[in-house]
Motif scaffolding. Structure first.
Motif, mmCIF file in Angstrom:
data_model
loop_
_atom_site.group_PDB
_atom_site.id
_atom_site.type_symbol
_atom_site.label_atom_id
_atom_site.label_comp_id
_atom_site.label_asym_id
_atom_site.label_seq_id
_atom_site.Cartn_x
_atom_site.Cartn_y
_atom_site.Cartn_z
ATOM 1 N N ARG A 1 1.271 3.559 7.316
ATOM 2 C CA ARG A 1 0.565 4.194 6.203
ATOM 3 C C ARG A 1 0.942 3.600 4.852
ATOM 4 O O ARG A 1 0.206 3.734 3.890
ATOM 5 N N LYS A 2 2.094 2.978 4.764
ATOM 6 C CA LYS A 2 2.552 2.372 3.513
ATOM 7 C C LYS A 2 2.951 0.923 3.781
ATOM 8 O O LYS A 2 3.268 0.540 4.903
ATOM 9 N N ASN A 3 2.939 0.125 2.732
ATOM 10 C CA ASN A 3 3.369 -1.271 2.826
ATOM 11 C C ASN A 3 2.613 -2.034 3.906
ATOM 12 O O ASN A 3 3.180 -2.887 4.611
ATOM 13 N N THR A 4 1.320 -1.726 4.057
ATOM 14 C CA THR A 4 0.563 -2.332 5.150
ATOM 15 C C THR A 4 0.295 -3.818 4.955
ATOM 16 O O THR A 4 -0.178 -4.486 5.884
ATOM 17 N N ASP A 5 0.604 -4.344 3.778
ATOM 18 C CA ASP A 5 0.441 -5.777 3.552
ATOM 19 C C ASP A 5 1.732 -6.557 3.763
ATOM 20 O O ASP A 5 1.763 -7.784 3.611
ATOM 21 N N SER A 6 2.805 -5.844 4.126
ATOM 22 C CA SER A 6 4.107 -6.513 4.276
ATOM 23 C C SER A 6 4.085 -7.565 5.377
ATOM 24 O O SER A 6 4.703 -8.628 5.249
ATOM 25 N N GLY A 7 3.396 -7.272 6.476
ATOM 26 C CA GLY A 7 3.358 -8.219 7.581
ATOM 27 C C GLY A 7 2.720 -9.534 7.191
ATOM 28 O O GLY A 7 3.271 -10.612 7.448
ATOM 29 N N GLU A 8 1.550 -9.459 6.568
ATOM 30 C CA GLU A 8 0.871 -10.682 6.132
ATOM 31 C C GLU A 8 1.702 -11.437 5.096
ATOM 32 O O GLU A 8 1.735 -12.672 5.081
ATOM 33 N N ARG A 9 2.398 -10.691 4.214
ATOM 34 C CA ARG A 9 3.238 -11.344 3.216
ATOM 35 C C ARG A 9 4.364 -12.131 3.878
ATOM 36 O O ARG A 9 4.674 -13.251 3.482
ATOM 37 N N TRP A 10 4.973 -11.524 4.888
ATOM 38 C CA TRP A 10 6.024 -12.220 5.623
ATOM 39 C C TRP A 10 5.481 -13.509 6.232
ATOM 40 O O TRP A 10 6.123 -14.554 6.172
#
Length: 496
Positions: free
Chosen positions: A286-295
């Motif tokens: 629900r939060k930080n859903t763009d963290s994976g793509e950023r990694w």
């Protein structure tokens, strides 16, 4: 076995577990104790020890008592085998669904087990079976929407994650939908993040926030928190860290036999590497859903290392489930909506392809199913990767998916089109969203019509169908409407 029955006895309120304990406690039953201690192939010839008769499991209302009786019944069968009697286990309450004439049997690693769902998943034409042409099970078929689950959880005074730590609790919850619905498979009651937990990642479930990873991996330096690949790329790692899950599989299969559900398979499952990666670096759906793509873009080397580690662990985990007795395996790419098509093709698909290839090498007779929720454009590629069943979400048109699978088979020269799974919208199962029995039945027929005439399913160049949902139950569904869904699939796909 005695310890397992003891665990149930301390929770039992009806006295049945005490009777069961008399069957398996070493001091009370030398024959059963010797069977427990004996190694396969070395069962001794022993006298039969007379014990008071046990009630049938289905006649015991207390969950703990019922579980203990089921375990003891399994010990009694083993004792009989040890004395040299040539007997065959037939559960007294075996449930034969109308129209099904095939004889079912369980087999190690799924060999020769001709369950309707496995039959369709393996690509055999449904016409070879009598009864319904479309088997069905339901994503999250056990859990919050069922009154018996909520009562059991309250009685045990445990949350979801705590229940998952107890194999007996997991077995009981897995059995609940089999008792209520005529589903064609059981699925292991577990969670997609148990693999992350096995790697030392803390997982929590605070009220109203879903499952979270409170201390996600912030950067490449945090990979040092994980076990080295040399430790995780082994059968021993999974069998130690996830021993409670594998024990739950064994207990579920024992209960399925003793409660009369041995005419359907048990599905094991795991999250896919990208989904695990997404939670481990982002912490929440629900939060930080763009963290994976950023990694993936900022830490390419570390991302490759983490996805490689996760792929190896997922392979070992699913392989262990197959060895423990699961006859079908499901891979959930639950976070497909949070990865771009380009990144999925570059990062997620190689991992999924490796998983399919290795599991097919190790367990060629165990069908593989996959669900790339939010990324169903990948269904053709997953067919080519080796998955036997590909799942469509609610946003996917089954007819268009079937055409894409046929085109992919022609492009690659494949002799087989994968079976489809899905994709009923669970909102029709919620009274608050206007669901009713009539609407459910009408929507099942629409789902069938989208794919074409039912009699064509599984024919030449036409995918077979395993009915399911396009996303999991969320707990607000009516059990009566879930039952209507299951029954409608069977009735509307039955041969005249």
């Amino acid at each position: 076995l005695a310890q397992a029955v003891w665990a149930e006895a301390v929770r039992c309120t009806c006295g049945a577990a005490a009777m069961a304990l008399g069957q398996v406690q070493p001091g009370a039953s030398p024959a059963a104790a010797s069977v427990v201690r004996a190694t396969p192939g070395q069962l001794p010839a022993l006298p039969v020890v007379r014990q008071p008769p046990l009630p049938q499991p289905q006649h015991v209302t207390c969950p703990a008592g019922r579980a203990a009786v089921a375990l003891a019944a399994g010990a009694a069968v083993a004792t009989t085998a040890a004395t040299g009697h040539r007997t065959r286990l037939r559960a007294s309450n075996r449930r034969h669904r109308a129209g099904q004439s095939a004889v079912f049997r369980r087999a190690a690693d799924g060999d020769a087990a001709d369950f309707p769902l496995r039959h369709v998943a393996a690509g055999k034409p449904p016409a070879e079976l009598s009864g319904p042409r479309v088997p069905i099970w339901v994503f999250r078929q056990a859990g919050r929407h069922m009154p018996e689950y909520n009562e059991f959880k309250a009685k045990r005074n445990k949350n979801f994650l705590e229940i998952l730590q107890d194999p007996a609790d997991v077995a009981e919850v897995t059995m609940q939908p089999l008792r209520r619905y005529k589903v064609d498979a059981a699925i292991l009651f577990s969670d997609i993040l148990v693999v992350a937990e096995a790697l030392g990642i803390r997982v929590e479930m605070p009220g109203g926030k879903g499952i979270i990873v409170p201390e996600p991996l912030k950067g490449p330096e945090d990979l040092a928190r994980l076990p080295p690949e040399a430790d995780t790329d082994t059968k021993a790692f999974v069998e130690e860290k996830l021993a409670h899950v594998l024990e739950a599989v064994r207990q579920i299969l024992a209960r399925m036999d003793t409660e009369g559900f041995s005419d359907r398979p048990l599905i094991g499952f795991s999250a896919a590497p990208w989904t695990l990666f997404f939670y481990m670096v982002g912490g929440s759906s629900r939060k930080n859903t763009d963290s994976g793509e950023r990694w993936l873009s900022e830490h390419e080397e570390a991302s490759a290392k983490l996805l490689k580690l996760l792929s190896k662990v997922v392979i070992e985990y699913l392989s262990a489930q197959a060895r423990a007795g699961c006859q079908v395996l499901q891979v959930f790419e639950a976070m497909g909506e949070h990865i771009s098509k380009e990144s999925l093709e570059k990062w997620a698909m190689p991992a999924m392809t490796e998983i399919a290839a290795e599991l097919k090498r190790r367990h060629p007779n165990v069908p593989l199913m996959v669900f790339p929720r939010g990324a169903c454009y990948a269904l053709p590629a997953l067919q080519t990767a080796g998955y036997d069943v590909v799942t469509a979400d609610t946003a996917t048109n089954l007819g268009e998916a079937a055409a894409a699978l046929r085109d992919e088979a022609k492009r690659t020269g494949s002799s087989r089109v994968a079976a489809l799974q899905g994709n009923f919208d669970p909102r029709f199962l919620r009274p608050d969203d206007g669901g009713s029995v009539d609407i459910v039945r009408a929507e099942v027929q629409k789902m069938f019509d989208t794919l074409g005439p039912v009699e064509d399913y599984g024919g030449k160049d036409h995918p077979a169908l395993i009915a399911n949902l396009g996303e999991g139950l969320n707990g607000k569904e009516s059990p009566e409407l879930v039952e209507a869904f299951v029954d409608a699939v069977h009735e509307l796909s039955s041969r005249a």
